[in-house]
Design a protein around this motif. Structure first.
Motif, PDB file in Angstrom:
ATOM      1  N   LYS A 136      -0.394   0.972  11.220  1.00 43.37           N
ATOM      2  CA  LYS A 136      -0.487   1.538  10.025  1.00 43.37           C
ATOM      3  C   LYS A 136      -1.806   0.993   9.282  1.00 43.37           C
ATOM      4  O   LYS A 136      -2.581   1.666   8.291  1.00 43.37           O
ATOM      5  CB  LYS A 136       0.513   0.998   9.060  1.00 43.37           C
ATOM      6  N   GLN A 137      -2.327  -0.219   9.867  1.00 41.71           N
ATOM      7  CA  GLN A 137      -3.379  -0.741   8.977  1.00 41.71           C
ATOM      8  C   GLN A 137      -4.409   0.019   9.919  1.00 41.71           C
ATOM      9  O   GLN A 137      -5.643   0.344   9.244  1.00 41.71           O
ATOM     10  CB  GLN A 137      -3.428  -2.485   9.661  1.00 41.71           C
TER      11      GLN A 137
ATOM     12  N   VAL B 264       0.698  -1.079  -0.096  1.00 41.32           N
ATOM     13  CA  VAL B 264      -0.098  -0.005   0.056  1.00 41.32           C
ATOM     14  C   VAL B 264       0.807   1.122  -0.086  1.00 41.32           C
ATOM     15  O   VAL B 264       1.766   1.452   0.860  1.00 41.32           O
ATOM     16  CB  VAL B 264      -0.935   0.048   1.376  1.00 41.32           C
TER      17      VAL B 264
ATOM     18  N   GLU C 292       4.387   4.052   3.712  1.00 37.57           N
ATOM     19  CA  GLU C 292       4.061   2.593   2.856  1.00 37.57           C
ATOM     20  C   GLU C 292       4.060   1.385   3.786  1.00 37.57           C
ATOM     21  O   GLU C 292       4.529   1.640   4.744  1.00 37.57           O
ATOM     22  CB  GLU C 292       5.729   2.522   2.336  1.00 37.57           C
ATOM     23  N   THR C 293       3.264   0.654   3.403  1.00 31.85           N
ATOM     24  CA  THR C 293       2.996  -0.412   4.490  1.00 31.85           C
ATOM     25  C   THR C 293       2.474  -1.545   3.644  1.00 31.85           C
ATOM     26  O   THR C 293       2.007  -1.444   2.078  1.00 31.85           O
ATOM     27  CB  THR C 293       1.940   0.095   5.418  1.00 31.85           C
ATOM     28  N   LYS C 294       2.497  -2.641   4.353  1.00 34.77           N
ATOM     29  CA  LYS C 294       1.829  -3.880   3.726  1.00 34.77           C
ATOM     30  C   LYS C 294       0.506  -4.189   4.265  1.00 34.77           C
ATOM     31  O   LYS C 294       0.322  -4.049   5.404  1.00 34.77           O
ATOM     32  CB  LYS C 294       2.663  -5.118   3.790  1.00 34.77           C
ATOM     33  N   LEU C 295      -0.497  -4.316   3.558  1.00 29.71           N
ATOM     34  CA  LEU C 295      -1.858  -4.883   3.900  1.00 29.71           C
ATOM     35  C   LEU C 295      -1.992  -6.413   3.880  1.00 29.71           C
ATOM     36  O   LEU C 295      -1.928  -7.005   2.790  1.00 29.71           O
ATOM     37  CB  LEU C 295      -2.877  -4.032   3.245  1.00 29.71           C
TER      38      LEU C 295
END
Lengths: 291, 291
Positions: B234-235, A153, A159-162
């Motif tokens: 972050k989520q 994402v 910036e991160t991972k879902l």
């Protein structure tokens, strides 16, 4: 079940390190075969079905009884199951019909789940994980694409991972498939629509096609051996209208209450996994069965 | 714990039949008092905290150890806890500060949960239900309004009830509060945003203020006695941006990772329950402590 667990660990090893290759598929088929062999030596107990038009039994061992198994869908002969699963892996779709696919995938999954039920009481995780492996390898073969379990994402500033359920990314200019795999949904199903909403929001609507694959919605009352189906069709309609629009909801043991949503309006696109695979809606390139 | 369960059944009876009246509040206070009495006679075991700036212990009995208890928040003296809870029920807010409220409500809840942990292994439901009762009666006293557990949904052509967590409906021209109560959230938290989205969609944005109340996010590794906090800030930011906008997220043992979300931008409004109660943001009519 010792043999089953041994083979199951092989599947985990292959899927963990190598991915959805030939070896992991072979290991999975061996695990399912060992589970079928195991349950074939246990007792079958008829259950009192409160589900109109469906009858169920359970596998029993000692004082444990497995989750309900649908008589109509269950294939006694594991060689039939294996033949269909191999045909799906090879994309030889012309030799299959919808009912064969549903019965084979259902039988493979429910046999393993039932085996766990009567040997490891209270273990909900292993059946769920194996069912996910099974669907992941089948769809991976059909779509010719290995699944991922998260998406990147990018947002201004961070910036991160879902983390998601399975994502099949077919590449540019093609749809991506968001496939949550569940042995049953109950009240947790709202998560599926919520994840779809985040994907739609981050990437834009229509980029990801949401297609949960669900085994069954049956529930066994272990005291009086009654089987019921837990369905909340009006809530599903609210979720589909207000949270996000799922593309398909694919069942193996499809509840009538949800099947009716498909014919209604607004429509919630519930169908069986066999329907999705053979409908031509998924981008599957069939292989000539004679080749 | 026999005494605790006896009193707990009284609470269930009162809340089931009579609602959030004087008798259910008295029964709840007696249950909490009995739980405090019970754990005061068990052993305390120091835990290895991996959470910066926080230290934890557990109550132990036989080979069972309870969930982690935050040293700084835990009030040894139950009479202090009871005094604060009674003051909240009476809306005598001038005699309270934020830290007192957080410590008292935390201590009441964690004592009961810990008591269950060491007497009924694997029971997750009873602690969750009691924490919901506690928050429901407190907010019911503060807002002078009994909560409901579902809302009516009218849509062209069909009518249904959407089951939710607690809903405090203060009447026309006033906000309604949507209050999910959780002892911890983990990956299930996305449900809270999804329910809020359905409420916003059905009733219009801004009608329902979403305010989950959460006890803690700690997790105990029972093998090495290590305590960690499971946080996915972050989520949460993605959920708040893409699913729905929660009004407040109220903690008792607030994780730093989430506290930081409150100072960031876009903001996720995380705070403590004491903050929400004393901030003046909730429509609470305080009572003069001398009256």
């Amino acid at each position: 079940m010792t043999e089953v667990f041994k083979r199951y660990r092989e599947v985990q090893k292959h899927l963990g390190s190598i991915g959805h290759g030939v070896e992991s598929k072979a290991a999975l088929i061996e695990t399912l075969s060992a589970a079928a062999e195991y349950v074939s030596n246990t007792k079958k107990v008829e259950l009192k079905s409160k589900v109109p038009g469906k009858s169920y039994f359970g596998f029993a061992s000692g004082d444990s009884i497995s989750r309900p198994v649908n008589h109509e869908l269950y294939l006694e002969d594991y060689s039939l199951v294996e033949r269909v699963i191999r045909a799906l892996h090879d994309r030889k779709l012309a030799m299959l019909d919808v009912s064969q696919i549903n019965r084979a995938v259902y039988s493979a999954a429910i046999t393993f789940c039932a085996g766990i039920d009567i040997t490891k009481k209270g273990d909900q995780k292993t059946p769920g994980t194996l069912f996910e492996y099974l669907c992941a390898t089948l769809l991976s073969s059909l779509l010719m694409c290995s699944p991922k379990a998260s998406v990147q994402v990018l947002n201004m500033g961070f910036e991160t991972k879902l983390p998601t359920d399975l994502i099949f990314d077919l590449g540019d200019d093609r749809p991506k498939y968001h496939v949550p795999v569940k042995t049953s949904t109950r009240e947790r199903v709202i998560q599926v629509w919520a994840h779809q909403r985040v994907l739609d929001g981050v990437y834009g609507a229509g980029r990801f096609r949401g297609m949960p694959v669900i085994l069954t919605e049956t529930k066994l009352d272990s005291k009086n051996l009654e089987v019921t189906e837990i369905c909340l069709p009006k809530q599903w309609l609210l979720y589909q209208m207000h949270i996000a629009q799922l593309w398909r909801i694919a069942y193996l043991d499809m509840p009538d209450a949800y099947a009716r949503l498909c014919g209604g309006f607004p429509q919630v696109p519930v169908c069986t996994l066999g329907d999705v695979i053979l409908s031509g809606d998924l981008p599957i390139t069939p292989v000539d069965p004679s080749s």
